[in-house]
Motif scaffolding. Structure first.
Motif, mmCIF file in Angstrom:
data_model
loop_
_atom_site.group_PDB
_atom_site.id
_atom_site.type_symbol
_atom_site.label_atom_id
_atom_site.label_comp_id
_atom_site.label_asym_id
_atom_site.label_seq_id
_atom_site.Cartn_x
_atom_site.Cartn_y
_atom_site.Cartn_z
ATOM 1 N N TYR A 191 14.897 -4.940 12.918
ATOM 2 C CA TYR A 191 14.293 -4.764 11.582
ATOM 3 C C TYR A 191 14.036 -6.087 10.867
ATOM 4 C CZ TYR A 191 18.911 -5.292 9.282
ATOM 5 O OH TYR A 191 20.115 -5.756 8.828
ATOM 6 N N GLN A 225 13.712 3.180 9.614
ATOM 7 C CA GLN A 225 12.700 2.146 9.406
ATOM 8 C C GLN A 225 11.984 1.811 10.720
ATOM 9 O OE1 GLN A 225 12.161 0.698 6.307
ATOM 10 N NE2 GLN A 225 10.360 -0.254 7.259
ATOM 11 N N ASP A 228 9.652 4.561 11.511
ATOM 12 C CA ASP A 228 8.493 4.497 10.622
ATOM 13 C C ASP A 228 7.552 3.362 11.032
ATOM 14 O OD1 ASP A 228 9.651 6.555 9.243
ATOM 15 O OD2 ASP A 228 10.322 5.320 7.547
ATOM 16 N N ASP A 229 8.113 2.212 11.372
ATOM 17 C CA ASP A 229 7.291 1.031 11.654
ATOM 18 C C ASP A 229 6.683 1.058 13.055
ATOM 19 O OD1 ASP A 229 7.944 0.135 9.174
ATOM 20 O OD2 ASP A 229 9.298 -1.468 9.843
ATOM 21 N N TYR A 230 7.469 1.534 14.020
ATOM 22 C CA TYR A 230 7.051 1.374 15.413
ATOM 23 C C TYR A 230 6.940 2.690 16.178
ATOM 24 C CZ TYR A 230 8.553 -3.313 14.092
ATOM 25 O OH TYR A 230 8.719 -4.493 13.425
#
Lengths: 433, 433
Positions: A191, A225, A228-230
């Motif tokens: 992260y 996270q 969500d991001d990857y």
């Protein structure tokens, strides 16, 4: 040649072919265990040996602390009982930004002094300024496995600069201190590092033939996270970036699915379980019984003294033995012998240090002596149980690393404890201004 | 008259009207704190005082351990990593059935030695043979709150006989040792005592004007058993039997509903939270944040060394601070000061010992000195945090109870430690035969 003869002691060797408690003798020559067994060593071996009277002492492998941040010892007790992000971003980072090289050295010395006095002979460390940690380790004589941690939240130029630093550090110090210092590369966490940066670090690790170390899945928020991001959880994400093509040590790994546990076993990844830090920051409780059942290489770490708040690995050993019983509802999980192995033999294996972690012929002579002539070690029902459920680091009487005595009757032989304490205090007071 | 002057020390008084860390002086006369403050005591008070140099020491109230079974220290490490019923019925009870009076004394001495050396100055104990615990406490000089535990699984005649024993013990020893010994009556648990027996014990407690102590809701299985047998959960069951018409101390209280928590607050019941024993036996995790919010009188106990496996209350203080953060997911619950209070001031209040638990003028001089000139107490960011998150019982340098020094530089002054260890060992070996 230097030769040491531990005469008539009790030994918890942690070697599977030995009795759980061996009553006998150990001979160390030039930093290596040459003999351990019930019988007295041969008369020729007894010659010119320095004799240590083993009576009233319990000898065992030195403890292996597989995750920490030594310089953060200066921030012990500076911020407690806070949420992780408040603690980290509002308290730790602003103070750490003020660290001078002298502060980094003062914090490293304080951490190493505390670790040696509580029986840790090998520690893993990740920090953004590592030279002082390395030099302090060499000066003290402790064994250390070090990596310059890289947070990749800045520009690509900053990332490249950090990686150059990390590579230079890793090359310069790997094998230093007569081999007691080894190095790794360490992206701070998925992260805090963009994928391309992690891939670049993995490539550098291949080029240098070094292992990797990172924080992973410490909190459920960071896992979310990552999704969500990857679009995937951290294990799959890191696998896709090639992370597990190198020997890899993952700190925390609290939030794992069954699939992730199976994959970590298959990938032969290592985990540093940090039970006390995870409790204190309310990150959660790692799935240790499941990880052990799956055969994942598990070990124990204190994390830093800022989130623990001590570096006594006996506390982690006991926490690992107790916590998972209570949370799983099964009092048979993480039995005493397993908990002790996590802090010794399994700890060594998890960091690929196969020359330490047990007391066996041919292994490096990293060992400690516990003063068991105290009420909490009586009666002599089960010494392994006593080490796990009753002992703590202040019961450590002597410490040797590579055959050299570093602690004698609870006094540091290679460090000036009083100076270390006063410099740590002075550094902290400067940081406050 | 005896007068003691602690000169230039740091004091954690645990008194709300004092600064958290008071740097100054304390004067003790005839077992009672006569002065504590920042200024030097008056010259007339300084006369004829024995001076203790307080530098490098942190003084605090002696720890209060509100649940244990001292003689079971002989079974430390005898059976670990087992289910509670196997541990209790197949391992503990058969061994305990063999105890002679000498064994009970040996186990009591071992427990008291360990408690004093780790800073406990008051302990609660429940066992089926209490004379030896009481005599050992008086000989050692520790403060003790004692009850003959009664298991009522036998005939009514056996029950009556046990109650007569318990009443005789309570009458004979209450106020002994210049008031340091106090007594209670103690049905072992709702699941081991029929309702009529509990009612009889409650009546006896009224007749003698004594408090009550019992185990309650340690496991979910015993709660279910209570519902199956009596149609209600333990709190309602005990209330109906009149239990809470006396001051009542409940050990464990792990499995509680919201309604039970509210009722315990309203009934002004006291709880001894035993986090480590509850983890080790996989009994579960008590609802400590909710109990604190509800205002229930909470305190800490080690339980016996057979289910812990030590009697170091600093370990319970840390476990209480850490465990509930990790399990609740909220790192702000049970902050350091609260955890320390649970082991000192709140512990004293929970057992209605309002004359101990804080360092204030007029209180009994039960206090301990911690050696804080060690790496794990640096830097001096927050001494309360260090006591909770970094200290342990082996940091205790001196101990006083009622103004009398019982431990000096980690040596017992009123007990022969070597003899206690060898007698404990001999007793254990006899029990094995």
């Amino acid at each position: 040649m230097s030769r040491l003869w531990i005469k008539e002691g009790s030994f918890i060797t942690m070697a599977s072919h030995q009795p759980e408690v061996l009553r006998g003798h150990m001979v160390v020559e030039d930093g290596v265990i040459q003999y351990i067994g019930e019988n007295e060593p041969a008369a020729s071996v007894q010659e010119q040996a320095v004799i240590i009277n083993g009576q009233g002492l319990l000898f065992m492998p030195g403890l292996v602390n597989t995750h920490g941040h030594a310089p953060m010892s200066l921030l012990r007790g500076f911020s407690d009982d806070q949420k992780l992000q408040v603690w980290l971003q509002e308290k730790m980072w602003p103070m750490e930004a003020k660290y001078s090289e002298a502060d980094t050295k003062a914090g490293s010395d304080l951490a190493i002094a505390e670790m040696l006095l509580s029986g840790t002979t090998t520690f893993v460390d990740m920090y953004d300024r590592m030279e002082q940690v390395a030099q302090a380790s060499i000066d003290a004589g402790i064994r250390a496995f070090l990596a310059r941690g890289m947070i990749g939240l800045g520009s690509v130029e900053e990332q490249v600069s950090k990686l150059e630093d990390a590579v230079a550090f890793a090359k310069q110090w790997n094998g230093a201190g007569e081999g007691r210092i080894q190095t790794m590369l360490a992206p701070h966490a998925p992260y805090t590092c963009p994928p391309a940066f992690i891939e670049r670090i993995v490539q550098a690790a291949h080029d240098l033939d070094l292992p990797l170390h990172t924080h992973m899945s410490e909190t459920s928020a960071e896992v979310q996270q990552n999704v969500d991001d990857y679009g995937k959880r951290p294990v799959d994400h890191l696998e896709e970036l090639g992370f597990f093509t190198r020997p890899a040590l993952l700190a925390h790994a609290v939030h794992l699915t069954d699939d992730e546990i199976a994959k970590l076993a298959q990938l032969d990844a290592s985990i540093s379980h940090n039970p006390i830090s995870n409790l204190k920051l309310a990150s959660g409780v790692a799935r240790v019984p499941e990880l052990l059942r799956a055969g994942v290489k598990l070990s124990l770490g204190t994390d830093s003294a800022a989130s623990n708040n001590n570096l006594d690995l006996f506390q982690e050993i006991r926490a690992a033995a107790l916590l998972h019983k209570g949370v799983s509802g099964d009092p048979t999980v993480v039995p005493a012998h397993t908990a002790l192995a996590l802090g010794t033999s399994m700890g060594a294996q998890a960091i690929w240090h196969n020359h330490i972690g047990t007391l066996e012929t041919g292994k490096a002579a990293d060992f400690i002596a516990i003063n068991i002539d105290q009420p909490h070690f009586f009666p002599r029902t089960d010494l392994v149980s006593h080490l796990v459920y009753a002992a703590n680091g202040r019961d450590v009487e002597h410490v040797w690393v590579a055959g050299k005595q570093l602690v004698k009757h609870r006094q540091l032989l290679t460090m000036d404890e009083e100076k270390i304490r006063s410099e740590a205090q002075a550094s902290f007071e400067r940081l406050l201004t």
